[in-house]
Design a protein around this motif. Structure first.
Motif, PDB file in Angstrom:
ATOM      1  N   ILE A   7       0.668  -1.654  -0.099  1.00  0.00           N
ATOM      2  CA  ILE A   7       0.101  -0.246  -0.408  1.00  0.00           C
ATOM      3  C   ILE A   7       0.845   1.334  -0.153  1.00  0.00           C
ATOM      4  O   ILE A   7       1.579   1.183   0.744  1.00  0.00           O
ATOM      5  CB  ILE A   7      -0.888   0.141   0.578  1.00  0.00           C
ATOM      6  N   GLY A   8       1.041   1.279  -1.241  1.00  0.00           N
ATOM      7  CA  GLY A   8       1.930   3.195  -1.083  1.00  0.00           C
ATOM      8  C   GLY A   8       1.026   4.202  -1.359  1.00  0.00           C
ATOM      9  O   GLY A   8      -0.545   4.715  -1.018  1.00  0.00           O
ATOM     10  N   GLY A   9       1.669   5.245  -1.942  1.00  0.00           N
ATOM     11  CA  GLY A   9       1.281   6.745  -1.966  1.00  0.00           C
ATOM     12  C   GLY A   9       0.963   7.352  -0.802  1.00  0.00           C
ATOM     13  O   GLY A   9       0.922   9.092  -1.166  1.00  0.00           O
ATOM     14  N   LEU A  10       1.748   7.262   0.637  1.00  0.00           N
ATOM     15  CA  LEU A  10       1.412   7.715   1.375  1.00  0.00           C
ATOM     16  C   LEU A  10       2.552   8.071   1.973  1.00  0.00           C
ATOM     17  O   LEU A  10       2.891   7.774   3.711  1.00  0.00           O
ATOM     18  CB  LEU A  10       0.400   6.781   2.641  1.00  0.00           C
ATOM     19  N   SER A  11       3.835   9.003   1.451  1.00  0.00           N
ATOM     20  CA  SER A  11       3.657   9.716   0.014  1.00  0.00           C
ATOM     21  C   SER A  11       4.350   8.724  -1.260  1.00  0.00           C
ATOM     22  O   SER A  11       5.409   7.992  -0.577  1.00  0.00           O
ATOM     23  CB  SER A  11       4.105  11.202   0.268  1.00  0.00           C
ATOM     24  N   TRP A  12       3.773   9.128  -2.324  1.00  0.00           N
ATOM     25  CA  TRP A  12       4.966   8.499  -3.103  1.00  0.00           C
ATOM     26  C   TRP A  12       6.287   8.872  -2.980  1.00  0.00           C
ATOM     27  O   TRP A  12       6.971   7.636  -3.332  1.00  0.00           O
ATOM     28  CB  TRP A  12       4.740   9.235  -4.188  1.00  0.00           C
ATOM     29  N   VAL A  13       7.149   9.419  -2.012  1.00  0.00           N
ATOM     30  CA  VAL A  13       8.423   9.393  -2.084  1.00  0.00           C
ATOM     31  C   VAL A  13       8.681   8.068  -0.872  1.00  0.00           C
ATOM     32  O   VAL A  13       9.752   7.720  -1.680  1.00  0.00           O
ATOM     33  CB  VAL A  13       9.332  10.870  -1.313  1.00  0.00           C
ATOM     34  N   SER A  14       8.042   7.964   0.157  1.00  0.00           N
ATOM     35  CA  SER A  14       8.356   6.795   0.626  1.00  0.00           C
ATOM     36  C   SER A  14       8.172   5.483  -0.057  1.00  0.00           C
ATOM     37  O   SER A  14       8.906   4.125  -0.112  1.00  0.00           O
ATOM     38  CB  SER A  14       7.812   6.284   1.872  1.00  0.00           C
ATOM     39  N   THR A  15       7.109   5.179  -0.665  1.00  0.00           N
ATOM     40  CA  THR A  15       6.395   4.233  -1.359  1.00  0.00           C
ATOM     41  C   THR A  15       8.129   4.102  -2.433  1.00  0.00           C
ATOM     42  O   THR A  15       8.204   2.888  -2.972  1.00  0.00           O
ATOM     43  CB  THR A  15       5.664   5.078  -2.571  1.00  0.00           C
ATOM     44  N   VAL A  16       8.554   4.987  -3.586  1.00  0.00           N
ATOM     45  CA  VAL A  16       9.832   4.619  -3.817  1.00  0.00           C
ATOM     46  C   VAL A  16      11.089   4.071  -3.073  1.00  0.00           C
ATOM     47  O   VAL A  16      11.611   3.265  -3.986  1.00  0.00           O
ATOM     48  CB  VAL A  16      10.360   6.026  -5.107  1.00  0.00           C
ATOM     49  N   GLU A  17      10.869   4.934  -2.290  1.00  0.00           N
ATOM     50  CA  GLU A  17      12.641   3.952  -1.800  1.00  0.00           C
ATOM     51  C   GLU A  17      11.999   2.867  -1.033  1.00  0.00           C
ATOM     52  O   GLU A  17      12.726   1.499  -1.219  1.00  0.00           O
ATOM     53  CB  GLU A  17      12.484   4.709  -0.326  1.00  0.00           C
ATOM     54  N   TYR A  18      10.775   2.666  -0.464  1.00  0.00           N
ATOM     55  CA  TYR A  18      10.072   0.885  -0.304  1.00  0.00           C
ATOM     56  C   TYR A  18      10.841   0.030  -1.662  1.00  0.00           C
ATOM     57  O   TYR A  18      11.075  -0.900  -1.323  1.00  0.00           O
ATOM     58  CB  TYR A  18       8.777   1.208  -0.305  1.00  0.00           C
ATOM     59  N   TYR A  19       9.996   0.347  -2.789  1.00  0.00           N
ATOM     60  CA  TYR A  19      10.796  -0.119  -4.270  1.00  0.00           C
ATOM     61  C   TYR A  19      11.947  -0.754  -3.782  1.00  0.00           C
ATOM     62  O   TYR A  19      12.231  -1.694  -4.643  1.00  0.00           O
ATOM     63  CB  TYR A  19       9.429   0.279  -5.506  1.00  0.00           C
ATOM     64  N   ARG A  20      12.632   0.674  -4.107  1.00  0.00           N
ATOM     65  CA  ARG A  20      14.039   0.307  -4.593  1.00  0.00           C
ATOM     66  C   ARG A  20      14.841  -0.553  -3.581  1.00  0.00           C
ATOM     67  O   ARG A  20      15.407  -1.422  -4.181  1.00  0.00           O
ATOM     68  CB  ARG A  20      14.591   1.976  -4.205  1.00  0.00           C
ATOM     69  N   ARG A  21      14.595  -0.292  -2.246  1.00  0.00           N
ATOM     70  CA  ARG A  21      15.154  -1.140  -0.975  1.00  0.00           C
ATOM     71  C   ARG A  21      14.575  -2.427  -1.070  1.00  0.00           C
ATOM     72  O   ARG A  21      15.468  -3.634  -1.585  1.00  0.00           O
ATOM     73  CB  ARG A  21      14.593  -0.486   0.205  1.00  0.00           C
ATOM     74  N   VAL A  22      13.368  -2.570  -1.591  1.00  0.00           N
ATOM     75  CA  VAL A  22      13.023  -3.940  -1.504  1.00  0.00           C
ATOM     76  C   VAL A  22      13.508  -5.165  -1.970  1.00  0.00           C
ATOM     77  O   VAL A  22      13.906  -6.132  -2.705  1.00  0.00           O
ATOM     78  CB  VAL A  22      10.466  -4.533  -1.239  1.00  0.00           C
ATOM     79  N   ASN A  23      13.865  -4.533  -3.392  1.00  0.00           N
ATOM     80  CA  ASN A  23      14.467  -5.349  -4.691  1.00  0.00           C
ATOM     81  C   ASN A  23      15.959  -5.534  -4.631  1.00  0.00           C
ATOM     82  O   ASN A  23      16.644  -6.322  -4.927  1.00  0.00           O
ATOM     83  CB  ASN A  23      13.878  -3.956  -6.048  1.00  0.00           C
TER      84      ASN A  23
END
Length: 238
Positions: A7-23
């Motif tokens: 669940i993202g968008g809260l904010s998009w800034v941290s959502t990008v970081e999650y996608y990057r770090r998980v991968n």
């Protein structure tokens, strides 16, 4: 490999970081060009803020998160990661309605702090995170004490998140204020600090903190990879 529902968008800034770090962590563990299996449901932050801040309508805000979680379940996710700390206050209400679990950011953080034999945790985040009990309740169950910022500190932290960090603005002056707040919390007995807003570690890296600091974003991403791979602990790059 399990599918991570995000669940993202809260904010998009941290959502990008999650996608990057998980991968990044997944690739470090599995090698090659391995990517995590992720399905993302991005909440409209504006609608969420209007519910929480403008109308103070917690029911509506919770419903937005519930709808996102149901969409992830329908998309085949095996578990859910919320890329925002304060939204975890809704997990107890939503999780019983689903057939898949949430990976709770506060539990992951508590386990990491306890493993370092630290006990008195200052918590930094938005007001909902600093003032409500979803973090302290989990910390208490893990033998940890929560130390909350004072009113001036809470206002400074909360406003900087809403006015700067979620807009992808990271200022040296704001970083210096956070460091002063952490020093003051240390003087009041804190032996470590939870960076309990998923944007804060983008402003203040743990190594820049006057106290041992725990990035809830990093810990959550590593735990998500571990769960996706059925590992007790991830062993990818920090």
């Amino acid at each position: 490999m399990k599918k991570i529902g995000m669940i993202g968008g809260l904010s998009w800034v941290s959502t990008v970081e999650y996608y990057r770090r998980v991968n990044e962590i997944m690739q470090a563990i599995e090698g090659g060009v391995t990517s995590a299996r992720i399905v993302l449901e991005s909440v409209n932050r504006q609608e969420y803020v209007e519910a929480v801040i403008d109308r103070q309508d917690e029911v509506s805000a919770c419903r937005q998160i519930e709808n996102a979680a149901r969409a992830l379940q329908a998309a085949g996710a095996d578990f859910i990661v919320i890329t925002c700390n304060d939204v975890h206050r809704f997990v107890p209400a939503i999780e019983p309605l689903l057939d898949i679990p949430f990976l709770h950011i506060a539990q992951v953080t508590a386990e990491a702090i306890k493993a370092k034999d630290l006990r008195k945790v200052a918590i930094l985040g938005v007001r909902k995170t600093m003032e409500e009990d979803f973090y302290p309740e989990i910390f208490t169950r893990n033998g940890l004490q929560t130390i909350r910022p004072n009113e001036d500190e809470k206002r400074d932290i909360h406003d900087s998140i809403y006015d700067e960090l979620v807009h992808n603005r990271f200022l040296d002056t704001t970083r210096a204020r956070y460091q002063k707040i952490i020093r003051d919390l240390a003087a009041r007995g804190a032996d470590c600090v939870a960076l309990a807003c998923t944007e804060i570690p983008l402003l203040l890296a743990p190594e820049e903190s006057p106290l041992p600091a725990f990035s809830t974003t990093e810990l959550h991403c590593r735990a998500a990879v571990a769960l996706a791979l059925d590992r007790a602990e991830p062993d990818g790059s920090p």
